[in-house]
Scaffold this motif. Structure first.
Motif, short mmCIF file in Angstrom:
data_model
loop_
_atom_site.label_atom_id
_atom_site.label_comp_id
_atom_site.label_asym_id
_atom_site.label_seq_id
_atom_site.Cartn_x
_atom_site.Cartn_y
_atom_site.Cartn_z
N LEU A 128 15.08 0.45 0.04
CA LEU A 128 15.55 1.36 1.09
C LEU A 128 17.00 1.13 1.50
O LEU A 128 17.62 2.02 2.08
N PHE A 129 17.54 -0.05 1.21
CA PHE A 129 18.89 -0.37 1.68
C PHE A 129 19.82 -0.72 0.51
O PHE A 129 20.76 0.01 0.22
N VAL A 130 19.54 -1.81 -0.16
CA VAL A 130 20.45 -2.32 -1.18
C VAL A 130 20.65 -1.31 -2.31
O VAL A 130 21.79 -1.04 -2.73
N ASP A 131 19.54 -0.74 -2.81
CA ASP A 131 19.64 0.18 -3.94
C ASP A 131 20.39 1.47 -3.61
O ASP A 131 20.84 2.17 -4.52
N ALA A 132 20.52 1.79 -2.33
CA ALA A 132 21.21 3.01 -1.93
C ALA A 132 22.73 2.85 -1.93
O ALA A 132 23.44 3.85 -1.83
N LEU A 133 23.20 1.62 -2.05
CA LEU A 133 24.63 1.34 -1.89
C LEU A 133 25.23 0.67 -3.12
O LEU A 133 24.55 -0.09 -3.81
#
Length: 157
Positions: A128-133
């Protein structure tokens, strides 16, 4: 800073950015909480307390220190600890150095539930966080949060 600057209202763009930031953070927090509760018996608040105790020397902290670490009011912490104690996630023990100060201790059950909840929680962080950036965006988030923390640490409430 002059009085006029201190009272300056945010511009339309600044308000839009603020609102996007707050709404996105809340959406992320809600999704993380939903995932945690689907994949473990822990609430996000339980996880926060258990993690703080796990990272503490001897896996114990005075309740006042735990409240600071979690950035909670003492009354909120007290109520929450009561619920956690009823599930055997934590225990309260007397402090040998100061009998007036109870220490909050991570129990075996609490440590086991923290371990059980950690893998799905870390997976949710990735998804939800790392893969989005991108790596650069992550660095920008790190710089942004550091700037906000410095400002909040020096600004009054």
């Amino acid at each position: 800073m002059g009085e006029a600057e201190a009272r300056r209202r945010p511009s339309g763009d600044e308000l839009r950015i603020w609102r996007d930031f707050i709404e996105t953070a809340e959406r992320l927090k809600t999704r993380m909480a939903r995932r945690m509760q689907q994949e473990s018996i822990l609430s996000p608040a339980d996880y926060q307390v258990l993690l703080a105790l796990h990272e503490a020397t001897g896996q114990r902290l005075r309740s006042s220190v735990l409240a600071e670490v979690c950035d909670w009011e003492r009354s909120r912490l007290s109520h929450h600890l009561r619920r956690m104690e009823s599930k055997d996630l934590i225990a309260r023990e007397g402090n040998a150095k100061d009998l007036r100060a109870a220490e909050i201790v991570l129990t075996e059950t609490g440590a086991a539930e923290l371990r059980r909840g950690a893998a799905p929680h870390l997976q949710a962080i990735s998804e939800l966080f790392v893969d989005a950036l991108t790596a650069e965006e992550l660095k920008n988030v790190e710089n942004l949060t550091a700037s906000l923390r410095r400002h909040l640490d020096t600004a009054g409430d």
